[in-house]
Design an enzyme around this catalytic site. Structure first.
Site, PDB file in Angstrom:
ATOM      1  N   HIS A 153     -11.714   1.567   2.198  1.00  0.00           N
ATOM      2  CA  HIS A 153     -11.081   2.242   1.060  1.00  0.00           C
ATOM      3  C   HIS A 153     -11.981   2.493  -0.133  1.00  0.00           C
ATOM      4  CE1 HIS A 153      -6.636   1.503   2.347  1.00  0.00           C
ATOM      5  NE2 HIS A 153      -7.387   2.039   3.303  1.00  0.00           N
ATOM      6  N   LYS A 189      -7.032   2.453  -2.732  1.00  0.00           N
ATOM      7  CA  LYS A 189      -7.664   3.355  -1.776  1.00  0.00           C
ATOM      8  C   LYS A 189      -8.392   4.443  -2.542  1.00  0.00           C
ATOM      9  CE  LYS A 189      -6.552   5.823   2.461  1.00  0.00           C
ATOM     10  NZ  LYS A 189      -5.649   5.866   3.590  1.00  0.00           N
ATOM     11  N   ASP A 218      -7.076  -4.459   9.923  1.00  0.00           N
ATOM     12  CA  ASP A 218      -6.326  -3.211   9.737  1.00  0.00           C
ATOM     13  C   ASP A 218      -7.100  -2.040  10.345  1.00  0.00           C
ATOM     14  OD1 ASP A 218      -4.673  -1.174   8.993  1.00  0.00           O
ATOM     15  OD2 ASP A 218      -5.246  -1.185   6.877  1.00  0.00           O
ATOM     16  N   ASP A 271     -10.494   3.814  10.329  1.00  0.00           N
ATOM     17  CA  ASP A 271      -9.839   2.681  10.970  1.00  0.00           C
ATOM     18  C   ASP A 271     -10.252   2.478  12.425  1.00  0.00           C
ATOM     19  OD1 ASP A 271      -8.023   1.446   8.934  1.00  0.00           O
ATOM     20  OD2 ASP A 271      -7.295   3.502   8.790  1.00  0.00           O
ATOM     21  N   ASP A 312     -12.216   6.806   6.061  1.00  0.00           N
ATOM     22  CA  ASP A 312     -11.336   5.666   6.348  1.00  0.00           C
ATOM     23  C   ASP A 312     -10.715   5.837   7.731  1.00  0.00           C
ATOM     24  OD1 ASP A 312      -9.685   3.417   5.870  1.00  0.00           O
ATOM     25  OD2 ASP A 312      -8.062   4.702   5.195  1.00  0.00           O
ATOM     26  N   TRP A 346       0.858  -1.184   0.000  1.00  0.00           N
ATOM     27  CA  TRP A 346       0.000   0.000   0.000  1.00  0.00           C
ATOM     28  C   TRP A 346       0.891   1.229   0.000  1.00  0.00           C
ATOM     29  CZ3 TRP A 346      -0.308   4.036   3.645  1.00  0.00           C
ATOM     30  CH2 TRP A 346      -1.217   5.044   3.280  1.00  0.00           C
ATOM     31  N   ASP A 350      -9.556  -3.369   1.336  1.00  0.00           N
ATOM     32  CA  ASP A 350      -9.665  -2.783   2.676  1.00  0.00           C
ATOM     33  C   ASP A 350     -11.071  -2.227   2.818  1.00  0.00           C
ATOM     34  OD1 ASP A 350      -9.661  -0.617   4.701  1.00  0.00           O
ATOM     35  OD2 ASP A 350      -7.524  -1.012   4.870  1.00  0.00           O
ATOM     36  N   HIS A 391      -8.373  -6.512   4.315  1.00  0.00           N
ATOM     37  CA  HIS A 391      -8.036  -5.646   5.435  1.00  0.00           C
ATOM     38  C   HIS A 391      -9.365  -5.299   6.072  1.00  0.00           C
ATOM     39  CE1 HIS A 391      -3.726  -3.943   4.814  1.00  0.00           C
ATOM     40  NE2 HIS A 391      -3.756  -5.246   4.979  1.00  0.00           N
TER      41      HIS A 391
HETATM   42  C1  RNT Z   1      -3.852   2.683   4.699  1.00  0.00           C
HETATM   43  C2  RNT Z   1      -3.928   1.228   4.409  1.00  0.00           C
HETATM   44  C3  RNT Z   1      -2.780   0.397   4.913  1.00  0.00           C
HETATM   45  C4  RNT Z   1      -2.329   0.758   6.306  1.00  0.00           C
HETATM   46  C5  RNT Z   1      -1.355  -0.215   6.931  1.00  0.00           C
HETATM   47  C6  RNT Z   1      -0.691   0.365   8.136  1.00  0.00           C
HETATM   48  O1  RNT Z   1      -4.990   3.361   4.378  1.00  0.00           O
HETATM   49  O2  RNT Z   1      -5.133   0.721   4.863  1.00  0.00           O
HETATM   50  O3  RNT Z   1      -3.105  -0.935   4.810  1.00  0.00           O
HETATM   51  O4  RNT Z   1      -3.394   0.909   7.173  1.00  0.00           O
HETATM   52  O5  RNT Z   1      -0.460  -0.641   6.002  1.00  0.00           O
HETATM   53 ZN    ZN Z   2      -5.401  -1.397   4.768  1.00  0.00          ZN
END
Ligand code: RNT
Ligand code: ZN
Length: 420
Positions: A264, A230, A328, A298, A296, A187, A261, A288
């Site tokens: 994303h 992303k 993730d 997280d 995003d 990434w 992810d 992810h």
């Molecule tokens: C970032 C991505 C990536 C990171 C990690 C730390 O938007 O999701 O995967 O979160 O590599």
């Molecule tokens: Zn990710």
């Protein structure tokens, strides 16, 4: 709760599931073998062990300052062990390049060697776990412009290509030593805050850089390359070079693993709906699993509808064998060991719920256009005694049942984390 009561509740639940044609023992047998790769970076807010820790950048950031953050390798490992003692099932550890063991001296990212991860490999071996890996294309002066593999300056671009190449060798080494394929996920944060004048140029540079980075071939048994797209990041709102179309195309063309992810994509898009489609065109998928809240962000993975839908798609589409499940997210507002345990346990709960569905019957209803039966079953399934099966699974796996796992975290926080 007493073991005897947990078992009795499980027996009763098992009978209920048998009535709708579901074998709980079979479900648990499958669940036990599905590894979930735990992301090391939740443990220290994506800081890593480089002497001048750059931390997260490139649109990703950890917020919060909950006390007790792991400050070094020993503390991070201790925290992972604590978390793993609370999580049932097969586990892998997902490392980033910045978590190298620098005890023999600092090196630049393009000089990292497999040896820098030997102590992690030993650590994983002792726990019977596999490792996954990620080059770190952020938190570094040469990433400060917002461009890495797509940088117009060949000197900077080549630095990052060399980093990627070094990481692929490390991943192959991990896979070989542990006898378990290491998935290396690429990434990059590359993108533009404002409307770019040459999107194509940047994407051509990225494709060419990846081609060079991926030239060296490794046995699939040792390592596989995944690429992660992303939509946008803070500071690159107008264009992300590695977009979804870019990496879907690149992965299909080059036989790579595609990483999806959950955070994303556009906010109303869900990766659960993408799994079946991409499964027809790539042989393996990396997930992810994350939780985007408005963006995003997280957040810690909770047992929400989308998590259940992801698990359902994996089970219904028979995709478990060719999907690598990884988490993730990074939240520093709560206890970080709890953040891991909550997300990992939830991922497994979602898988268990999906495995406790009468998959074939549901599909048969649909084929006959019997949508009434489909809806009745799906709704009734939601209140089936799933929790009794989950609790029994925890008991069987030797990890705390229910709130007991939180008692273990509170104890660890008081005795270990609060002293940091
Ligand atoms: C970032 C991505 C990536 C990171 C990690 C730390 O938007 O999701 O995967 O979160 O590599
Ligand atoms: Zn990710």
């Amino acid at each position: 709760m007493k073991e005897k009561d947990l078992k009795a509740m499980y027996e009763a639940a098992s009978r209920r599931y048998r009535e709708i044609g579901v074998d709980t023992e079979k479900a648990l047998e499958i669940l036990k073998k599905v590894p979930v790769s735990m992301h090391c970076w939740q443990g220290d807010d994506v800081a890593g062990f480089e002497a001048t820790a750059g931390g997260a950048s490139g649109g990703i950031l950890t917020t919060g300052n909950y006390p007790g953050c792991a400050r070094n390798m020993a503390e991070l490992r201790a925290d992972i062990d604590k978390a793993w003692s609370l999580i049932p099932g097969a586990k892998r550890l997902n490392l980033h390049a910045i978590y190298a063991d620098y005890s023999s001296g600092a090196v630049e990212r393009d000089e990292l060697k497999p040896e820098h991860f030997d102590s992690w490999i030993e650590w994983a071996k002792r726990r019977g776990a596999g490792l996954d890996f990620n080059p770190t294309f952020f938190g570094h002066p040469l990433a400060a412009s917002g461009l890495t593999l797509s940088h117009p300056d060949a000197k900077i671009r080549n630095f990052w290509i060399r980093h990627g190449q070094a990481c692929r060798r490390i991943a192959a080494h991990m896979g070989k030593k542990l006898n378990s394929c290491c998935v290396m996920n690429t990434w990059i944060p590359d993108g533009y805050k404002d409307i770019p004048a040459d999107r194509l140029g940047a994407r051509k540079r990225l494709a060419a850089a990846l081609d060079t980075m991926l030239e060296e071939k490794f046995p699939k048994k040792q390592m596989r390359d995944a690429v992660e797209s992303k939509l946008f990041g803070i500071g690159c709102e107008s264009c992300t070079v590695g977009s979804s179309e870019f990496y879907l195309g690149y992965a299909v063309k080059n036989g790579l693993v595609l990483c999806l992810d959950a955070g994303h994509f556009h906010p109303t898009e869900v990766i659960s709906d993408k799994l079946s489609s991409v499964s027809l065109f790539v042989d393996e998928i990396l997930l992810h699993v994350s939780r985007p809240v408005r963006w995003d962000s997280d957040h810690v993975v909770i047992l929400d509808d989308e998590l259940c839908a992801i698990a359902q798609e994996l089970v219904r589409g028979k995709l478990l064998d060719r999907t690598h499940i990884g988490l993730d997210y990074f939240d520093a507002t709560i206890n970080r060991v709890a953040a891991w345990a909550i997300g990992m346990r939830n991922m497994q709960k979602a898988l268990l719920r999906a495995l406790l569905e009468p998959t074939a019957e549901l599909a048969a209803f649909e084929k006959k256009f019997d949508f009434t039966s489909r809806l009745v079953y799906l709704e009734e399934l939601k209140t089936m005694p799933f929790a009794a099966v989950w609790d029994y699974y925890c008991l069987q796996s030797g990890v705390p049942v229910g709130l007991e796992y939180y008692a273990a975290i509170r104890d660890y926080e008081q005795k270990v984390q609060s002293k940091r």
